[in-house]
Write an enzyme that holds these catalytic residues in place. Structure first.
Site: not given
Length: 444
Positions: A318, A326, A331, A335, A361
């Protein structure tokens, strides 16, 4: 509705419902110009039983083959009254697949359309299905005509898109129509009338099973020959062919002396089927296994580990403070971080290791033939590689990110994948709660 798991984010304009866009950019051209009908639908249930379905997208070939128009956003019962009552078995098939079942292929006569359809149904996500179909009414008629007389068969086939072949087994001579040659880029004059030339045209990897299917019919082991395989074209390209045939004549001893069949070019359908299958298994952003495909492969690997008494470990990863990335950078950068993490995993781990993005994630790694000691070393090596990575930005300093990793290992044959994931998840939370950017292993 997010359809990015099926197609890309650009919506297809023709035949879409305003409230439920059927999205895609890579395949949009193929869908709009392919000869196969395509319908993307959502099942409607009543008392948990399949009751109806809603058209979300249909391509031009759908309208051409069915004669229906303006169906997007409408229930099939609105368009074809009595459809539910007359086609309850068809609704059950669609519902079975839409509930996450394996893709199904079937042939069915639809009385409302007065047509035979060859249908492939696939589930992109729960309660939705994609139906690809060919109208095979002419082929059905051709098969009946084949049983009645060669003259009638040729009359039907010459006006269709079917390649025809007629094999005199005693002499080895094969007669073929012009369409058979044109499918492979040849003129009728260029092809030789021998079985050897057909065999040379069949893709080497498919040749043995093609011959096996034909010989099974000749020897009476199978009632008919029906097989999809690849054939080599004159220009070096490959086409998928549906080959169907029957023994039309046997001698007094039952030995086959004549066999006739048809070729149908199904390349476009095969390409779309393979692409839809691939997209059903792969996470669109990272290229790793999606959750469903990861679980399927993990179950297979666990079964193998139990069968051969092999070790097996699982990592749960994680990204630490991913929300802050973010929020601070947007975002789009988030990504890029997710894709970077996937690439690091692929370059750091073995080919046999199974990688999956379970959501957001959160990532998982299955390590076949790996005990807990080695799994910890692998996790540490992976954590360090990620910590050293910098994601460049168009402006400003590059972004660095860290991960927390939880490790669990199979301890008995009673362990299942859910157990391993839950254990690794517990270890992951322990890593996060004790400072993040570290590896923890599950312990009772």
């Amino acid at each position: 509705m997010d359809t990015r798991g099926i197609f890309s984010s650009q919506s297809i304009n023709a035949g879409k419902s305003n409230d439920q866009p059927f999205a895609g950019d890579v395949l949009s051209g193929l869908l709009e110009h392919m000869l196969n009908g395509v319908a993307y639908c959502r099942m409607v249930y009543e008392n948990d039983q399949p009751h109806d379905f809603l058209y979300l997208y249909t391509n031009p070939a759908f309208h051409k083959h069915t004669g229906l128009s303006n169906v997007a956003g409408k229930l099939v019962s609105e368009i074809i009254p009595g459809f539910r009552e007359a086609n309850s078995a068809l609704l059950e098939i669609y519902a079975r697949v839409a509930k996450g079942g394996v893709p199904e292929n079937f042939i069915r006569f639809i009385e409302d359309q007065d047509q035979w359809f060859s249908v492939t149904v696939y589930c992109p996500k729960a309660d939705y299905f994609v139906a690809l179909f060919d109208v095979i009414t002419e082929r059905k008629k051709a098969e009946l005509a084949l049983q009645e007389s060669e003259t009638r068969l040729r009359f039907v086939l010459e006006g269709s898109e079917l390649g025809f072949w007629d094999w005199n087994i005693l002499t080895g001579e094969v007669s073929r129509n012009e369409r058979w040659a044109l499918m492979l880029g040849y003129t009728h004059e260029e092809i030789q009338h021998t079985t050897q030339q057909w065999s040379d045209f069949v893709h080497p990897e498919d040749r043995n099973r093609a011959w096996a299917s034909i010989f099974n019919v000749i020897e009476g082991k199978s009632p008919s020959h029906k097989l999809e395989y690849r054939m080599l074209c004159k220009d070096g390209s490959i086409r998928w062919i549906l080959d169907q045939a029957n023994v039309m004549e046997r001698d007094n001893q039952g030995k086959a002396i004549r066999m006739c069949g048809t070729h149908t070019d199904v390349t476009e359908r095969k390409i779309l089927e393979m692409e839809l299958t691939r997209q059903a298994r792969i996470d669109y952003l990272t290229g790793l296994c999606n959750r469903r495909h990861f679980m399927e492969r993990a179950e297979q690997e666990l079964h193998r580990a139990n069968r051969y008494s092999n070790k097996l470990s699982l990592l749960m990863l994680d990204i630490d403070h991913f929300k802050q990335i973010n929020d601070r950078h947007g975002h789009k950068v988030g990504d890029v971080v997710l894709k970077t993490l996937a690439m690091i995993c692929q370059s750091t781990l073995r080919d046999v290791d199974i990688l999956g993005r379970l959501g957001g994630e959160e990532f998982a790694v299955l390590l076949p033939e790996t005990d807990s000691t080695v799994a910890i070393d692998v996790a540490e090596r992976l954590r360090e590689a990620i910590a050293k990575t910098k994601v460049p930005l168009e402006e400003g300093l590059p972004v660095q990110f860290r991960v927390s990793i939880g490790v669990s290992s199979k301890t008995s044959s009673d362990d299942n994948i859910d157990v391993l994931i839950n254990r690794a998840d517990s270890a992951l939370y322990q890593a996060k709660n004790s400072g993040r950017n570290k590896v923890c292993i599950f312990s009772e």
